[in-house]
Enzyme design. Sequence first.
Site, short mmCIF file in Angstrom:
data_model
loop_
_atom_site.label_atom_id
_atom_site.label_comp_id
_atom_site.label_asym_id
_atom_site.label_seq_id
_atom_site.Cartn_x
_atom_site.Cartn_y
_atom_site.Cartn_z
N HIS A 59 -20.88 98.87 -10.77
CA HIS A 59 -20.94 99.61 -9.50
C HIS A 59 -21.15 101.10 -9.71
O HIS A 59 -20.97 101.89 -8.79
CB HIS A 59 -19.66 99.39 -8.71
N LYS A 107 -10.04 97.31 -3.45
CA LYS A 107 -11.07 96.64 -2.64
C LYS A 107 -10.62 95.21 -2.38
O LYS A 107 -10.02 94.56 -3.23
CB LYS A 107 -12.42 96.64 -3.37
N ASP A 112 -9.12 91.64 -7.48
CA ASP A 112 -8.56 92.99 -7.40
C ASP A 112 -7.20 92.98 -6.73
O ASP A 112 -6.26 93.65 -7.19
CB ASP A 112 -9.52 93.91 -6.64
N HIS A 217 -21.68 92.37 -5.53
CA HIS A 217 -21.60 91.63 -6.79
C HIS A 217 -22.79 90.70 -7.00
O HIS A 217 -22.70 89.72 -7.72
CB HIS A 217 -20.30 90.82 -6.85
N SER A 428 -55.48 113.82 -7.13
CA SER A 428 -56.63 114.54 -7.67
C SER A 428 -57.93 114.10 -7.01
O SER A 428 -58.85 114.92 -6.83
CB SER A 428 -56.71 114.33 -9.18
#
Length: 551
Positions: A59, A107, A112, A217, A428
């Site tokens: 992340h 989170k 987690d 993820h 160009s």
Amino acid sequence: MAHFINDRAALVAEAVDGLVRASGGRLARLDGDPAIRVVLRAGWTADRVALVSGGGAGHEPAHAGFVGRGLLTAAVCGDVFASPSVDAVLAGILAVTGPAGCLLIIKNYAGDRLNFGLAAERARALGLAVETVTVADDVAIPGAAQPRGIAGTLLVHKVAGHAAEAGRPLAEVAAAAHAAAAGIRSLGIAVSGCTLPGGTAESRLAPGEAELGLGIHGEPGIERIALPPVADLAGLMTARLAGTLPADGPLALLVNNLGGTTALEMQVLARAVLATPLGVRVRLLLGPAAAMTALDMHGASLSLMPLDADTEAALTAATDAPAWPLAVPVVAPATRLLPDRLVRQGQEPVPSHDPAVARAITAVCTALAAAEADLNALDARVGDGDTGTTFATAARAVLAERDRLPQAEPAALCHALSDRLARVAGGSSGVLMSIFFAATGSALAEGAGWPAALIAGAVRLQAHGGAKPGDRTLLDALVPALDALAAGGLAAAARAAEAGAAATAGMTRAGTGRSSYLAAADLAGVEDPGAVAVARAFTALAGTAGRSAPA
């Protein structure tokens, strides 16, 4: 797909070490166990509330990129898309927590929540004051029991970090974080998945498809849609977000790059979002920036939160974490009028009409506009893929102004074409064509006929552009075409241009331009796109020859 890595197993540890080494001493890392990867403020004295967050790698710059004054005190880094272990989180807590305590910002993913939660309990058992806040800002699934925590988590970091930096007690820092987390809403969109380092790219989307409502993820989005123009996409996403936010009041907006989206696209998306009914309420903009990514995912997310004076002060407060996207007030874009000498007011040529010239202009411009995709495809193999767009943009601009051109005055016509090409044509090729028509117009004004004047234009083009026939440029079609024009008319010129363009496929060395940097094998068998454009123009022009086109 290749990646710049050594060993996949050592990837995160080496990345953390690289980040710390490049911080100029601002950051430090814990050492002693390769499975524990914690980045922390090098000068931290534990005299205030510590803020700890983290999660899986992949992340970046989150989470370690947001360690700094006024933001996180420490970030705990897991493997790619995997929560760090309980021991790693506990190590981070113990390394930075003093008497003022610690706030964990988590989170809302199961790994987690569990690992950070257990680490918090173990830290409390050791006598530390630890609070937690869980961020669940994703609105992809209406009524979801466990909304994901995505990029809006970073706004919570900043609000809590500002409170902690001000020396507020743990209860107040936690309250500020909870209040911020409760108000933030986020939604993501992507046109590709992501590629795990050391893995291979996989595509689950057909061309023109996008996934709306995805996480960070690499997982599929909640809904697969046909990708609309960005203005419509911004309207769709903000409409979904609006139903989850207060009906009025100012907002802060984070426009987050999920990793693989170009800065050009992100700027267009930010503009489109700010133009929506919800966007006009935005008073503070963060980004567009790659803040919480999903490796190389080609996508973006929007995070919005209600904005009051305290929140604005927190989001705009200085930090030494370089990854933090600068928060700026949203104001009307500043514009200035073009300089008078560029506009040349009062010097525009007087329009005049010549049916044959009008037909010729229409034929050439229509042919070049139609060739856009073909020329871009050729240029993608030997250049930067925009030759077709350059010629088509110029052609459409000239065609739009056809009836305002001095068609009956050859010299003035060429100078007018030169002016317009210089103004609208990029690259160009556009400048070269502007030079060509300017020199041709000057020769016509001095009394030369069309063939001689065009040849004079080609001579000046070579002088300024630095190329010559044989250098694998548009000159390889233009010069033989002009030589044939003088002797045999438009039909002969078209045949010579086509032959010249075809010959460039056998030229394995370019004398100028981006192709000059390529190996012979990359050029072999590919016609020069500028030469092909010239050939298409002469072929179209020759098609008008039987109807009194200029020769």
